[in-house]
Design a protein around this motif. Structure first.
Motif, PDB file in Angstrom:
ATOM      1  N   ILE A   1     -11.765  -3.235   7.359  1.00  0.00           N
ATOM      2  CA  ILE A   1     -10.957  -4.442   7.558  1.00  0.00           C
ATOM      3  C   ILE A   1     -11.162  -5.386   6.380  1.00  0.00           C
ATOM      4  O   ILE A   1     -10.201  -5.915   5.804  1.00  0.00           O
ATOM      5  CB  ILE A   1     -11.364  -5.138   8.864  1.00  0.00           C
ATOM      6  CG1 ILE A   1     -11.232  -4.197  10.043  1.00  0.00           C
ATOM      7  CG2 ILE A   1     -10.498  -6.368   9.098  1.00  0.00           C
ATOM      8  CD1 ILE A   1      -9.907  -3.635  10.226  1.00  0.00           C
TER       9      ILE A   1
ATOM     10  N   TYR B   1      -4.130   0.646  11.315  1.00  0.00           N
ATOM     11  CA  TYR B   1      -5.314   0.149  12.016  1.00  0.00           C
ATOM     12  C   TYR B   1      -5.594  -1.290  11.617  1.00  0.00           C
ATOM     13  O   TYR B   1      -5.843  -2.159  12.457  1.00  0.00           O
ATOM     14  CB  TYR B   1      -6.486   1.062  11.666  1.00  0.00           C
ATOM     15  CG  TYR B   1      -7.759   0.780  12.422  1.00  0.00           C
ATOM     16  CD1 TYR B   1      -7.817   1.005  13.782  1.00  0.00           C
ATOM     17  CD2 TYR B   1      -8.886   0.318  11.764  1.00  0.00           C
ATOM     18  CE1 TYR B   1      -8.980   0.761  14.469  1.00  0.00           C
ATOM     19  CE2 TYR B   1     -10.050   0.075  12.442  1.00  0.00           C
ATOM     20  CZ  TYR B   1     -10.090   0.295  13.796  1.00  0.00           C
ATOM     21  OH  TYR B   1     -11.246   0.047  14.476  1.00  0.00           O
ATOM     22  N   VAL B   2      -5.522  -1.550  10.304  1.00  0.00           N
ATOM     23  CA  VAL B   2      -5.816  -2.894   9.803  1.00  0.00           C
ATOM     24  C   VAL B   2      -4.799  -3.891  10.331  1.00  0.00           C
ATOM     25  O   VAL B   2      -5.141  -5.022  10.672  1.00  0.00           O
ATOM     26  CB  VAL B   2      -5.832  -2.870   8.268  1.00  0.00           C
ATOM     27  CG1 VAL B   2      -5.645  -4.260   7.701  1.00  0.00           C
ATOM     28  CG2 VAL B   2      -7.124  -2.294   7.761  1.00  0.00           C
TER      29      VAL B   2
ATOM     30  N   GLU C   1      -7.940  -6.603  -0.434  1.00  0.00           N
ATOM     31  CA  GLU C   1      -6.925  -5.942  -1.237  1.00  0.00           C
ATOM     32  C   GLU C   1      -5.678  -6.805  -1.403  1.00  0.00           C
ATOM     33  O   GLU C   1      -4.860  -6.547  -2.286  1.00  0.00           O
ATOM     34  CB  GLU C   1      -6.532  -4.645  -0.534  1.00  0.00           C
ATOM     35  CG  GLU C   1      -6.273  -3.471  -1.432  1.00  0.00           C
ATOM     36  CD  GLU C   1      -6.192  -2.221  -0.615  1.00  0.00           C
ATOM     37  OE1 GLU C   1      -6.787  -1.222  -1.021  1.00  0.00           O
ATOM     38  OE2 GLU C   1      -5.536  -2.238   0.441  1.00  0.00           O
TER      39      GLU C   1
ATOM     40  N   ILE D   1      -2.465  -6.530  -3.918  1.00  0.00           N
ATOM     41  CA  ILE D   1      -1.136  -6.145  -3.440  1.00  0.00           C
ATOM     42  C   ILE D   1      -0.107  -7.166  -3.899  1.00  0.00           C
ATOM     43  O   ILE D   1       1.025  -6.807  -4.246  1.00  0.00           O
ATOM     44  CB  ILE D   1      -1.142  -6.000  -1.905  1.00  0.00           C
ATOM     45  CG1 ILE D   1      -2.078  -4.876  -1.494  1.00  0.00           C
ATOM     46  CG2 ILE D   1       0.235  -5.764  -1.374  1.00  0.00           C
ATOM     47  CD1 ILE D   1      -1.588  -3.521  -1.802  1.00  0.00           C
TER      48      ILE D   1
ATOM     49  N   PHE E   1      -4.577   8.932   4.702  1.00  0.00           N
ATOM     50  CA  PHE E   1      -5.638   7.921   4.775  1.00  0.00           C
ATOM     51  C   PHE E   1      -5.055   6.517   4.767  1.00  0.00           C
ATOM     52  O   PHE E   1      -5.333   5.692   5.640  1.00  0.00           O
ATOM     53  CB  PHE E   1      -6.592   8.124   3.607  1.00  0.00           C
ATOM     54  CG  PHE E   1      -7.755   7.179   3.601  1.00  0.00           C
ATOM     55  CD1 PHE E   1      -8.787   7.348   4.498  1.00  0.00           C
ATOM     56  CD2 PHE E   1      -7.786   6.133   2.708  1.00  0.00           C
ATOM     57  CE1 PHE E   1      -9.844   6.469   4.495  1.00  0.00           C
ATOM     58  CE2 PHE E   1      -8.846   5.254   2.700  1.00  0.00           C
ATOM     59  CZ  PHE E   1      -9.873   5.420   3.590  1.00  0.00           C
TER      60      PHE E   1
ATOM     61  N   ILE F   1      -5.187   3.854   7.847  1.00  0.00           N
ATOM     62  CA  ILE F   1      -5.974   2.635   7.649  1.00  0.00           C
ATOM     63  C   ILE F   1      -5.095   1.400   7.745  1.00  0.00           C
ATOM     64  O   ILE F   1      -5.468   0.407   8.366  1.00  0.00           O
ATOM     65  CB  ILE F   1      -6.694   2.697   6.284  1.00  0.00           C
ATOM     66  CG1 ILE F   1      -7.832   3.698   6.338  1.00  0.00           C
ATOM     67  CG2 ILE F   1      -7.229   1.333   5.889  1.00  0.00           C
ATOM     68  CD1 ILE F   1      -8.987   3.267   7.171  1.00  0.00           C
ATOM     69  N   GLN F   2      -3.902   1.457   7.140  1.00  0.00           N
ATOM     70  CA  GLN F   2      -3.071   0.265   7.152  1.00  0.00           C
ATOM     71  C   GLN F   2      -2.560  -0.056   8.546  1.00  0.00           C
ATOM     72  O   GLN F   2      -2.495  -1.229   8.929  1.00  0.00           O
ATOM     73  CB  GLN F   2      -1.899   0.422   6.183  1.00  0.00           C
ATOM     74  CG  GLN F   2      -2.294   0.334   4.734  1.00  0.00           C
ATOM     75  CD  GLN F   2      -3.135  -0.880   4.418  1.00  0.00           C
ATOM     76  OE1 GLN F   2      -2.846  -1.973   4.861  1.00  0.00           O
ATOM     77  NE2 GLN F   2      -4.204  -0.691   3.676  1.00  0.00           N
TER      78      GLN F   2
ATOM     79  N   ASN G   1       0.826  -1.209   0.000  1.00  0.00           N
ATOM     80  CA  ASN G   1       0.000   0.000   0.000  1.00  0.00           C
ATOM     81  C   ASN G   1       0.854   1.251   0.000  1.00  0.00           C
ATOM     82  O   ASN G   1       0.637   2.162  -0.796  1.00  0.00           O
ATOM     83  CB  ASN G   1      -0.907   0.000   1.231  1.00  0.00           C
ATOM     84  CG  ASN G   1      -2.289  -0.479   0.909  1.00  0.00           C
ATOM     85  OD1 ASN G   1      -3.049   0.231   0.271  1.00  0.00           O
ATOM     86  ND2 ASN G   1      -2.597  -1.680   1.292  1.00  0.00           N
TER      87      ASN G   1
ATOM     88  N   ALA H   1      -9.387  -4.163   3.363  1.00  0.00           N
ATOM     89  CA  ALA H   1      -7.933  -4.331   3.426  1.00  0.00           C
ATOM     90  C   ALA H   1      -7.552  -5.778   3.176  1.00  0.00           C
ATOM     91  O   ALA H   1      -6.538  -6.058   2.542  1.00  0.00           O
ATOM     92  CB  ALA H   1      -7.420  -3.886   4.794  1.00  0.00           C
TER      93      ALA H   1
ATOM     94  N   MET I   1      -5.749  -4.696  13.833  1.00  0.00           N
ATOM     95  CA  MET I   1      -7.026  -5.420  13.843  1.00  0.00           C
ATOM     96  C   MET I   1      -6.814  -6.873  13.432  1.00  0.00           C
ATOM     97  O   MET I   1      -7.393  -7.790  14.017  1.00  0.00           O
ATOM     98  CB  MET I   1      -8.013  -4.763  12.875  1.00  0.00           C
ATOM     99  CG  MET I   1      -8.583  -3.466  13.343  1.00  0.00           C
ATOM    100  SD  MET I   1      -9.576  -3.643  14.793  1.00  0.00           S
ATOM    101  CE  MET I   1     -11.175  -3.816  14.054  1.00  0.00           C
TER     102      MET I   1
ATOM    103  N   LEU J   1       0.696  -6.239  -7.306  1.00  0.00           N
ATOM    104  CA  LEU J   1       1.562  -5.046  -7.304  1.00  0.00           C
ATOM    105  C   LEU J   1       2.982  -5.419  -6.934  1.00  0.00           C
ATOM    106  O   LEU J   1       3.953  -4.914  -7.521  1.00  0.00           O
ATOM    107  CB  LEU J   1       1.007  -4.016  -6.320  1.00  0.00           C
ATOM    108  CG  LEU J   1       1.873  -2.777  -6.112  1.00  0.00           C
ATOM    109  CD1 LEU J   1       1.859  -1.912  -7.337  1.00  0.00           C
ATOM    110  CD2 LEU J   1       1.400  -1.993  -4.923  1.00  0.00           C
TER     111      LEU J   1
END
Lengths: 260, 92
Positions: B62, A226-227, B68, B72, A219, A223-224, A166, B65, A230, B75
């Motif tokens: 979540i 946090y993810v 994704e 990724i 952003f 988010i990354q 990301n 992500a 999580m 990528l």
């Protein structure tokens, strides 16, 4: 245009000691966060009367509530680890707003965090099911054993690559946009008859990349991070499957109830 | 003469890497569709039950992500092909 995703640049310290930029930025963040936390938690009182302590309590409560919500009661022992990773990843991603290379664009950094989380997850699995139970879980059903092992390996790989991919994707797009805007502004200089070599200031690079930066740096970074925590929480929770509550948390509970 | 052959081989490998990187990014289609679907469903849920907006939003992020991940991977393969030149060393 210079895009480098293979690793950060190296800094030579004190003549000879090679340090990667990620390590230096990481230690700056660690020291800054340490002193910030020391300042926040200076002379704590039972009833807070300073804004400082209110902020500190808010941060701790946020993390504890997150852990309670996602891992269930009795897992708060992991909240310091998760908070550490979260803050480190967040600030490490946000330093790119200062023009420094973001720490999470280094796959070594994200892989380190992923391996740490993987060790924690595996420890929890073995702790909850016993070593035999862990192996049995890998080999059930017997035909799927290779796939189970593969998915076990895929956990840290995907965690590391997600964060790295990301941030690296964002960095590449931002760099390419910078280069394109530089070329475009020198083309405009040429078009209106100025010699582009004497006008270094590429006016198109002002402001326009900031819009992309809001998405890719702010952003995506938030988010990354946090993810990441999580997912760590979810994996640990799945690994435990409530077979046996945490040993040391029970000890803490005992001490607390005995104290009261 | 041999030098020229090596240059030709290198050019072929580089061209193949560039094409491969482009093809690898086709992997971006899947997560795009999947995430769009997930976000649409989340908005539907919020429209139906506005009181669980917070939970729905965080769960959606979540899920996005995680969805994704395959993109990724694509990528990552593209980046390896573009910047790490993994096949050039086979030319010797």
């Amino acid at each position: 245009m210079d895009i480098n995703v293979r690793g950060p640049s190296y800094i030579e310290l004190f003549g000879g000691i090679k340090l990667s930029a990620s390590v230096v930025i990481g230690w700056i963040i660690i020291v800054a966060a340490f002193f910030f936390c020391r300042w926040l938690t200076k002379d704590l009182k039972k009833v807070p009367d300073t804004k400082r302590q209110a902020i500190a309590e808010m941060l701790v409560n946020f993390m504890n509530n997150l852990v309670d919500e996602n891992m269930g009661a009795g897992m708060r022992v992991y909240s310091p680890y998760l908070a550490t990773i979260f803050v480190f990843a967040l600030i490490g991603a946000l330093v790119s707003l200062l023009g420094i290379r973001s720490m999470t664009v280094d796959i070594n950094v994200t892989a380190t965090w992923a391996v740490m989380s993987f060790v924690l997850i595996t420890y929890n699995k073995i702790d909850a099911n016993g070593f035999k139970g862990y192996l049995k879980g890998l080999a059930s059903p017997a035909i799927l054993t290779p796939f189970n092992i593969l998915s076990e390996i895929a956990t840290p790989v995907s965690m590391a690559l997600r964060m790295f991919g990301n941030m690296a994707g964002g960095m590449i797009i931002t760099t390419m946009l910078y280069a394109a805007l530089g070329l475009a502004s020198s083309a405009i200089y040429n078009l209106i008859g100025f010699n582009a070599d004497t006008y270094y200031f590429s006016f198109l690079q002002v402001g326009i990349p900031a819009v992309l930066s809001i998405y890719f740096d702010l952003f995506s970074g938030v988010i990354q991070s946090y993810v990441f925590i999580m997912l760590t929480m979810a994996y640990i929770k799945n690994g435990r499957e409530c077979k046996k509550p945490l040993y040391y948390y029970n000890m803490i509970l005992e001490v607390q109830t005995n104290g009261k | 003469m041999e030098n020229e052959a090596l240059l030709n081989a290198q050019a072929t490998v580089l061209a193949g890497q560039a094409i491969g990187a482009g093809l690898a990014m086709i992997a971006g289609i899947g997560p795009g569709i999947g995430e769009g679907y997930a976000v649409g469903k989340a908005i539907e849920t919020i429209g139906r039950q506005p009181e669980i907006k917070g939970t729905a939003t965080s769960t959606m992020f979540i899920g996005c992500a995680v969805a994704e991940t395959t993109g990724i991977y694509g990528l990552f393969v593209a980046l390896m092909l573009l910047f790490a030149n993994p096949f050039l060393k086979f030319l010797g």
